[in-house]
Design a protein around this motif. Structure first.
Motif, short mmCIF file in Angstrom:
data_model
loop_
_atom_site.label_atom_id
_atom_site.label_comp_id
_atom_site.label_asym_id
_atom_site.label_seq_id
_atom_site.Cartn_x
_atom_site.Cartn_y
_atom_site.Cartn_z
N ARG A 66 59.04 6.77 74.31
CA ARG A 66 59.09 8.21 74.00
C ARG A 66 60.45 8.84 74.25
N GLN A 67 60.58 10.06 73.76
CA GLN A 67 61.85 10.79 73.85
C GLN A 67 61.68 12.13 74.55
N CYS A 68 60.86 12.18 75.57
CA CYS A 68 60.64 13.47 76.25
C CYS A 68 61.97 13.98 76.79
N ASN A 69 62.30 15.21 76.44
CA ASN A 69 63.63 15.74 76.76
C ASN A 69 63.88 15.96 78.24
N TYR A 70 62.82 15.98 79.04
CA TYR A 70 62.97 16.25 80.48
C TYR A 70 63.07 14.98 81.31
N CYS A 71 62.68 13.84 80.73
CA CYS A 71 62.40 12.67 81.56
C CYS A 71 63.49 11.60 81.49
N GLY A 72 63.90 11.13 82.66
CA GLY A 72 64.96 10.12 82.73
C GLY A 72 64.56 8.76 82.16
N LEU A 73 63.27 8.53 81.98
CA LEU A 73 62.82 7.24 81.42
C LEU A 73 62.86 7.25 79.89
N ARG A 74 63.21 8.40 79.28
CA ARG A 74 63.17 8.50 77.81
C ARG A 74 63.92 7.34 77.18
N ASN A 166 51.42 25.73 76.36
CA ASN A 166 52.08 26.51 75.31
C ASN A 166 52.56 25.54 74.22
N PRO A 167 51.96 25.61 73.02
CA PRO A 167 52.28 24.61 71.98
C PRO A 167 53.76 24.62 71.56
N LYS A 168 54.38 25.79 71.60
CA LYS A 168 55.80 25.88 71.21
C LYS A 168 56.68 25.14 72.21
N ILE A 169 56.42 25.37 73.49
CA ILE A 169 57.21 24.70 74.52
C ILE A 169 56.94 23.20 74.48
N PHE A 170 55.67 22.84 74.27
CA PHE A 170 55.31 21.43 74.18
C PHE A 170 56.14 20.74 73.10
N ALA A 171 56.19 21.37 71.92
CA ALA A 171 56.92 20.76 70.79
C ALA A 171 58.40 20.61 71.12
N GLU A 172 58.92 21.55 71.91
CA GLU A 172 60.33 21.51 72.30
C GLU A 172 60.60 20.40 73.33
N ILE A 173 59.71 20.24 74.31
CA ILE A 173 60.00 19.29 75.39
C ILE A 173 59.58 17.86 75.05
N LYS A 174 58.61 17.72 74.13
CA LYS A 174 58.13 16.38 73.75
C LYS A 174 58.24 16.25 72.24
N PRO A 175 59.47 16.08 71.73
CA PRO A 175 59.69 16.20 70.28
C PRO A 175 58.95 15.16 69.44
N ASP A 176 58.60 14.02 70.03
CA ASP A 176 57.91 13.01 69.21
C ASP A 176 56.43 12.91 69.56
N ALA A 177 55.90 13.94 70.19
CA ALA A 177 54.47 13.91 70.55
C ALA A 177 53.74 15.06 69.85
N SER A 178 52.41 14.97 69.88
CA SER A 178 51.60 16.02 69.27
C SER A 178 50.76 16.70 70.34
N MET A 201 54.33 21.09 84.33
CA MET A 201 55.60 21.25 85.04
C MET A 201 55.93 22.74 85.13
N ILE A 202 56.64 23.07 86.20
CA ILE A 202 57.00 24.46 86.47
C ILE A 202 58.47 24.66 86.14
N ALA A 203 58.78 25.75 85.42
CA ALA A 203 60.16 26.11 85.04
C ALA A 203 60.66 25.31 83.84
N LEU A 204 59.79 25.05 82.90
CA LEU A 204 60.22 24.45 81.64
C LEU A 204 60.98 25.51 80.85
N PRO A 205 61.86 25.09 79.94
CA PRO A 205 62.63 26.09 79.18
C PRO A 205 61.70 27.04 78.40
N GLY A 206 61.91 28.33 78.61
CA GLY A 206 61.13 29.34 77.87
C GLY A 206 59.77 29.63 78.48
N GLN A 207 59.43 28.98 79.59
CA GLN A 207 58.09 29.16 80.18
C GLN A 207 58.02 30.45 81.00
#
Ligand code: SAH
Length: 348
Positions: A66-74, A166-178, A201-207
């Protein structure tokens, strides 16, 4: 509504609404916070008793598709050396966890498809054969047939954080997930009879605080049994490396409010929180956490499981000491969830 009125509602077991939850999350006055913290502690003791449940965590692979924008394992973090424990290493580590007297093992990894349905199934069967541990899986989004096979093999619980409702934030932080798919998997897990954990998670962008209130309401309304809430911690080798992370103090308040809203739900003192707040474990238990997940990953791999930097390393001795210093006790049962969705098509 005033804080006193809201706290009285909690005491008389009336469900808080969205606005009331936001009011709690807005509290900054230290005396008012103390009122929230004490009620959270009292509710924990009332609903869950003095037991703190320990779950031995094995982070068995840091490979991830995966390509989660927050995670170092991406996947695109090419700076990270990747490792995979062998099934035998995982099983013997689980045995060590059982020998230490812990009652649950948590198997966590990136989304690593090397671990096929069959391989995970064999690991579950073998751990069940050799130990009396409850098994929690946290392997990300896997197919229904896999989840079903693992449940049949004896897996007890599954952790899959929605991360945000929040579906908008989800789409932003997990670009290849649904968003819908992740939510659907949570429902599948419940239908299969898993004890289900989720969280955010607490303090995601736009949360906003309104989003976090929705995260809490989601756990309550979906009858999720366990919920992890930890601050986002930026990792420099990710697209979110430059963003501000979550505040430790706010995360403590959110945990306390989570206890007020979620009552009997199991709430872990997340590693992210322990990493950010001095005496984080102590403070988390004081305000409502009743689960700790000591890291039992073999040392040679541990530093490579870099979902975020500066991960707290807490020894089992330190965990025990913290629990006892608060007058609490280590749970001697498997510590099953007290909240679940009763489903007619459950896998039981
Ligand atoms: N791959 C699995 C589980 C591994 S990550 C999955 O995605 O479900 C476990 C949890 O660590 C995630 O659910 C997320 O909430 C948290 N996490 C990941 N990166 C983080 C970061 N940078 N800061 C704080 N928490 C993070």
């Amino acid at each position: 509504m005033t804080l006193t009125n809201i706290l009285n509602k909690v005491k008389t077991d009336i469900e808080l609404n969205h606005d009331e939850i936001i009011t709690l999350l807005e509290v900054t006055d230290p005396e008012e916070k103390t009122l929230i913290f004490s009620l959270a502690e009292a509710l924990t003791l009332h609903h869950l008793g003095p037991e703190i449940h320990l779950r031995g965590l094995i982070e068995f692979s840091n490979y991830c598709v995966r390509q989660c924008n927050y995670c170092g394992l991406r996947h695109e973090n090419y700076h990270l050396s990747r490792y995979r424990m062998t099934p035998e290493e995982i099983i013997t580590t689980a045995e060590q966890i059982a020998d230490l007297g812990l009652k649950t093992v948590v198997l966590q990894s990136g989304e690593d498809l090397w671990f096929t349905q069959e391989i995970i199934k064999e690991i579950i069967l073998e751990i069940k054969k050799r130990t009396d541990l409850a098994i929690t899986l946290s392997l990300g989004e896997r197919r229904f047939t896999e989840l079903e096979a693992w449940r049949k093999a004896g897996a007890d619980r599954y952790l899959l954080k929605q991360e945000t409702v929040n579906p908008k934030i989800f789409a932003e932080i997990k670009p290849d997930a649904s968003y819908e798919k992740r939510f659907a998997i949570l429902e599948q897990l419940q239908a299969l009879g898993y004890q289900v954990g989720s969280g955010a998670m607490i303090a995601l962008p736009g949360q906003s605080l309104a989003d976090l209130a929705n995260d809490l309401i989601f756990i309550r309304d979906q009858r999720i049994g366990m919920a992890g809430f930890g601050p986002f911690i930026p990792h420099e080798a990710t697209p979110y490396g430059h963003l501000p992370g979550g505040s430790g103090e706010f995360s403590i308040l959110l945990l306390a409010v989570a206890r007020l809203v979620l009552k009997k739900v199991h709430l872990p003192a997340t590693t992210a929180l322990a990493s950010l707040v001095p005496n984080g474990l102590y403070r988390a238990i004081q305000v409502g956490a009743n689960v700790i997940m000591p890291n039992m990953t073999p040392l040679k791999y541990r530093k490579l499981y870099q979902i975020y930097p500066g991960k707290a390393v807490t020894s089992l001795e330190k965990v025990m000491e913290t629990i006892h210093s608060l007058g609490r006790v280590v749970g001697h049962t498997q510590g099953d969830v007290l909240v679940s969705r009763i489903c007619s098509n459950s896998g039981e």
